[in-house]
Design an enzyme around this catalytic site. Structure first.
Site, PDB file in Angstrom:
ATOM      1  N   GLU A 223      89.461 -26.395  27.012  1.00 36.00           N
ATOM      2  CA  GLU A 223      88.935 -27.288  25.990  1.00 36.00           C
ATOM      3  C   GLU A 223      90.123 -27.958  25.288  1.00 36.00           C
ATOM      4  O   GLU A 223      90.482 -29.052  25.629  1.00 36.00           O
ATOM      5  CB  GLU A 223      88.045 -26.519  25.017  1.00 36.00           C
ATOM      6  CG  GLU A 223      87.178 -27.449  24.217  1.00 36.00           C
ATOM      7  CD  GLU A 223      85.764 -26.938  23.982  1.00 36.00           C
ATOM      8  OE1 GLU A 223      85.398 -25.875  24.482  1.00 36.00           O
ATOM      9  OE2 GLU A 223      85.022 -27.634  23.276  1.00 36.00           O
TER      10      GLU A 223
ATOM     11  N   GLU B   4      86.730 -17.972  16.464  1.00 41.68           N
ATOM     12  CA  GLU B   4      85.707 -19.014  16.543  1.00 41.68           C
ATOM     13  C   GLU B   4      84.374 -18.514  15.989  1.00 41.68           C
ATOM     14  O   GLU B   4      83.625 -19.249  15.360  1.00 41.68           O
ATOM     15  CB  GLU B   4      85.519 -19.420  18.009  1.00 41.68           C
ATOM     16  CG  GLU B   4      84.508 -20.516  18.222  1.00 41.68           C
ATOM     17  CD  GLU B   4      84.493 -21.017  19.654  1.00 41.68           C
ATOM     18  OE1 GLU B   4      84.950 -20.268  20.544  1.00 41.68           O
ATOM     19  OE2 GLU B   4      84.036 -22.147  19.885  1.00 41.68           O
TER      20      GLU B   4
HETATM   21  C1  BGC Z   1      84.447 -26.655  20.115  1.00 42.99           C
HETATM   22  C2  BGC Z   1      84.278 -26.824  18.649  1.00 42.99           C
HETATM   23  C3  BGC Z   1      83.642 -28.149  18.427  1.00 42.99           C
HETATM   24  C4  BGC Z   1      82.279 -28.037  19.024  1.00 42.99           C
HETATM   25  C5  BGC Z   1      81.344 -29.152  18.784  1.00 42.99           C
HETATM   26  C6  BGC Z   1      83.102 -26.621  20.724  1.00 42.99           C
HETATM   27  O1  BGC Z   1      83.118 -26.420  22.069  1.00 42.99           O
HETATM   28  O2  BGC Z   1      85.207 -25.548  20.439  1.00 42.99           O
HETATM   29  O3  BGC Z   1      85.251 -26.380  17.874  1.00 42.99           O
HETATM   30  O4  BGC Z   1      83.682 -28.650  17.159  1.00 42.99           O
HETATM   31  O5  BGC Z   1      82.339 -27.728  20.386  1.00 42.99           O
HETATM   32  O6  BGC Z   1      80.091 -28.656  18.727  1.00 42.99           O
END
Ligand code: BGC
Length: 901
Positions: free
Chosen positions: A517, A783
């Protein structure tokens, strides 16, 4: 600046840097125990396909090997598992063969991506069958390209003849012929991440140059003063290695080749002589290229593959050939079709105007364990981002595999499942010069633990590994703030917040630095923006990101819509949403408040205005936003409707924009956007606020946004406050917010005069809460509130389980503003309030913040029932000091002061 220089690379055209996906293997294989085997299509020697020819049964089989770096519960083990290609993957290739000689078999295997053709003893056995299912949910397949030599049974691996390694180009220059050199400046950039060397020494200290931008629209170039490096050299050999980087490698989860397929380099060296003349040397056809680049593969997300044996070949002139000249970047095509003729932007090469990624600290392991056998796992004691420097001793050709994990199971085994499809693995093949040191420098990893093992075998012991260091690489600037207090858990939280920032300010403002990501998610950036500027010098890099955001808005080409990530590319779903796109207004605002420089607002004005106008046009009913892809992301146990979140944020953006217009002297616009704010606020109240001030959907995020964004009337506040507190009490004092509520929960409670409740939420030790992760061993911000549960040694959902997401670290702003009491009353801290709060059980707190005027200090302690307060106010700042008992001291200017109460 780089005029006259040409983009150079491989003389072949149409080839993708890195491993190949179209090759043929012709081999006579020895037969052992009735079978002949060949290992191919491999990312490394533990991940690939095995062809087995059973000479007794007269059949061929294909098997898949994987070290399961990507998935699977550990109980199944990740080591050397073999899966047959059968039902599970939906592919089973069986071919009948007739073999007379049972001692050896001649095979010819042609592989094009996932399709194979196989001849055994000249008979075509399999024709164009698919060998690997693409993106099987359990085993995402993207690494079907060869990167490792093919191995035959009981034989040494051999390498592909036609491999296409990283781009390596060189040019030999004799500087200052007959003249006296005064200065030499090198201008360089690449499509791909590059490193440049002069006579073997690296130029500059930067990693991952030219950085990450939307390469379709803009590529930064770097400028290096190389005078000292060439001054006394008779011959200067310029060498460059270009890895895939984000240009042709994997970007986020959107796949590879987002910006292009072929890597190339562009450079110019300008000599200035003492007689005032200058000379330019540019990249062009006269540069040389080699296909013996030891970096066989360097994908930023997947890792590097380095064969040090190839270094020897580089000294041989026969290894070098004329390079190819590549086409310069051309037309800019947005993700959304084409630009209208009048708005067509042109591709630009821009000078990098922010600090590049650098190594700011070197960590050494605190312990090492062997789990499972033959796998040595080093613990650096801190979740960090960057790379490693490893010193090994191994025979020529011996290869080692390095994997990275943020966590370990309690038995010491590395946890890599949360990396999703990012292989995050480096391989090093020794040249046999014991000891030898390797630093995979074209890739980055997010890790606390590093596992070193053999590539295709287990290490007999750890003696091969002479040393291992962790290089912390970041774009963040100097430390400008600190907070500490009498509670060690809060101190650890502060450290985790700061590390989360160091680790995620790399190439862009990333959501997380480890999995597939690592994208510039706008929502995360806006919730953390206020905390960010308290801790570290973040202006230059954030301004760079704002440029990326402006570019993304342009490339997205949707009437002001701001994509969810910047630079655009890592997320190809082309979405835009409230709370995320609002970063276009909130981030410049927070920067302006910190630095007091109107230029920040001016530079971003068009973007903000276009976004607020986009929101105006994106309504489902007057004042209420339309359908949205996301809302209070990862909210703990209640979800707040997307439309409520998006509408609240739309009001916030309109409100801030009206203030910004005022600051920039655009009075009429200011009034217009104030009216827009009021219009949204009224619609918000009609839809979600009851007469008594309670919300129709009473969630913590709903209340936090309503109160902190000023969406309620005075008369609503008592009812809203009571119900807000109820949502906390019914959870035994716990929070339930997600990403959009997080930066407003405690501030909203403080606004209601309930600092006590805010503090007790912060101090909760159980899940969900900030200190839960601290007590479960966190060294960065997670997270999820419960990404890991130590008690049961279990991990959260691997689909989204980063251990290094700064978003929830947004609480840092509240800690500085309340526990230390450092609050700016005017942009840039020209006016300051120092109002410390001795909340909860704290007996002291101290810290500082370096604002544009200088260092502000705030330190208090409770002693014998007395409040002892010491402050420092820098020159140019006028402070108001408010002590906990309400005693107020106005117009405090430069100096150090102590208050005892
Ligand atoms: C990310 C987040 C992001 C989100 C949006 C995720 O996959 O890791 O931090 O803001 O997607 O919904």
């Amino acid at each position: 600046m780089l005029t006259n220089a040409k983009w150079i690379g491989s003389p072949r055209s149409g080839v993708h840097t890195g491993a190949v996906w179209d090759y043929e293997i012709n081999r006579v294989l020895p037969v052992y125990d009735g079978t002949a085997e060949l290992f191919f299509a491999a990312r490394d020697l533990d991940n690939g396909l095995r062809l087995e020819v059973d000479v007794i049964q007269g059949v061929v089989h294909f098997y898949e090997h994987t070290d399961r770096a990507w998935e699977g519960p550990r109980k199944d083990g990740f080591h050397k598992e073999v899966y047959t290609l059968g039902e599970e993957c939906g592919y089973s290739l069986l071919g009948k063969v007739n073999i007379v000689d049972k001692c050896s078999v001649a095979v010819r295997l042609h592989v094009v991506k996932r399709a194979v053709k196989l001849w055994v003893e000249d008979a075509l056995v399999i024709e164009n069958a698919e060998i690997l299912p693409e993106n099987h949910p359990a085993r995402p397949r993207k690494n079907y390209r060869m990167m490792e030599g093919i191995r035959q049974q009981a034989g040494e691996p051999f390498t592909l003849e036609n491999a296409c390694p990283g781009v390596m180009v060189k040019k030999e220059i004799i500087p200052a012929q007959g003249k006296e050199l005064q200065k030499a400046v090198l201008y360089t950039t690449a499509r791909g991440f590059y490193e440049c060397y002069i006579n073997g020494e690296k130029v500059g200290q930067e990693y991952y140059a030219p950085g990450f931008t939307d390469y379709r629209l803009r590529i930064d170039y770097q400028e290096y003063d190389v005078t000292k490096m060439v001054m006394n050299a008779e011959m200067a050999v310029f060498t460059t290695i270009v890895g895939k980087g984000y240009y042709s490698g994997f970007v986020g989860y959107s796949g590879a080749h987002i910006y292009g397929t072929e890597n190339s380099f562009l450079g110019k060296l300008v000599f200035t002589y003492t007689d005032g003349t200058t000379e330019e040397v540019c990249t062009d056809e006269s540069c040389l290229y080699t296909d013996k680049c030891p970096v066989l593969y360097a994908d930023y997300l997947d890792g590097e593959y380095y064969d040090a044996r190839l270094e020897d070949a580089l000294a041989d002139p026969a290894s070098w050939m004329p390079c190819g000249v590549k086409e310069a970047p051309g037309e800019v095509i947005p993700t959304n079709g084409s630009f209208p003729e009048e708005r067509k932007p042109v591709f630009t090469l821009t000078k990098q105007d922010y600090p590049g990624a650098k190594c700011i600290q070197v960590l050494r392991p605190v312990s090492v364990t062997e789990e499972p056998k033959g796998h040595f796992v080093y613990d650096f004691g801190q979740n960090m981002v960057g790379t490693v420097r490893i010193t090994l001793k191994g025979k020529r050709g011996k290869s080692y595999k390095i994997r990275y994990g943020e966590m370990c199971y309690q038995n010491g085994e590395i946890y890599v499942q949360n990396l999703r499809t990012a292989a995050n693995t480096d391989v090093y093949v020794c040249k046999g010069e014991e000891p030898e040191t390797y630093e995979p420098s074209l890739v980055s990893h997010g890790f606390r633990y590093v596992e070193v093992t053999g590539n295709g075998y287990d290490l007999e012991n750890g003696e091969d590994i002479l040393s291992l260091e962790g290089l912390v690489i970041t774009n963040i600037g100097e430390k400008v703030g600190d907070f500490s207090c009498s509670d060690p858990l809060l101190n650890k939280l502060q450290s985790n917040i700061e590390w989360g920032q160091i680790d995620n300010y790399l190439l862009t403002l990333t959501d997380c630095p480890q999995r597939n990501e690592r994208m510039g998610w706008t929502g995360d950036a806006q919730v953390f923006a206020a905390t960010a500027v308290f801790n570290r010098e973040a202006r230059a890099f954030t301004e760079k990101w704002l440029q990326d955001l402006r570019d993304a808005q342009l490339m997205y080409n949707r009437g002001g819509g701001v994509p969810d990530t910047a630079p655009l590319g890592g997320d190809n779903r082309r979405l835009t949403s409230g709370g995320w796109g609002d970063a276009s207004v909130i981030v410049p605002w927070e920067l302006y408040m910190e630095f007091g420089d109107k230029k920040i607002l001016e530079d971003n004005f068009q973007m903000m205005q276009a976004w607020v106008e986009y929101q105006r046009g994106y309504e489902s009913e007057p004042g209420i936003q339309g359908e949205q892809p996301r809302g209070d992301h990862l909210a703990y146990d209640t979800s707040t409707p997307f439309l409520l979140c998006a509408t609240a944020y739309a009001a916030r953006s309109a409100d801030l924009l009206s203030r910004i217009c005022d600051i920039l002297g655009k009075r009429e616009l200011a009034e217009g956007y104030h009216a827009r704010f009021k219009e949204i606020k009224a619609a918000y109240q009609r839809k979600w606020v009851k007469e008594d001030g309670t919300l129709t959907i009473p969630t913590q995020t709903g209340y936090a946004l309503s109160i902190d964004f000023g969406l309620l009337e005075e008369k609503h506040l008592p009812g809203a406050a009571a119900d807000f507190l109820r949502t906390i009490e019914e959870r035994n004092g716990h929070l339930s917010v997600g990403f959009l509520g997080i930066s407003h929960l405690l501030p909203a409670l403080s606004k209601l005069g309930r600092d006590d409740v805010a503090m007790s939420i912060l101090m909760k030790k159980e899940n969900p809460g900030w200190l839960y992760s601290v007590l479960n061993g966190a060294t960065t911000i997670w997270e999820r509130w419960n990404s890991y549960i130590a008690e049961t040694d279990t991990f959260g959902d691997v689909n989204m389980n980063s251990f290094n997401h700064y978003a929830y670290g947004a609480v840092g702003d509240w800690m500085y503003q309340n526990l230390l009491g450092i609050r700016k009353d005017a942009p840039g801290y020209e006016k300051l309030t120092l109002a410390p709060k001795p909340l909860g059980e704290l007996t002291h707190a101290e810290g500082y913040h370096i604002c544009p005027y200088g260092r502000i200090e705030s330190a208090w302690k409770l002693e014998n029932g007395k409040f002892h307060y010491h402050i420092k106010v820098p020159q140019g700042v006028t402070a108001t000091v408010i002590l906990p008992d309400g005693a107020t001291y106005e117009n405090v200017t430069e100096g150090e002061f102590t208050y005892d109460k």
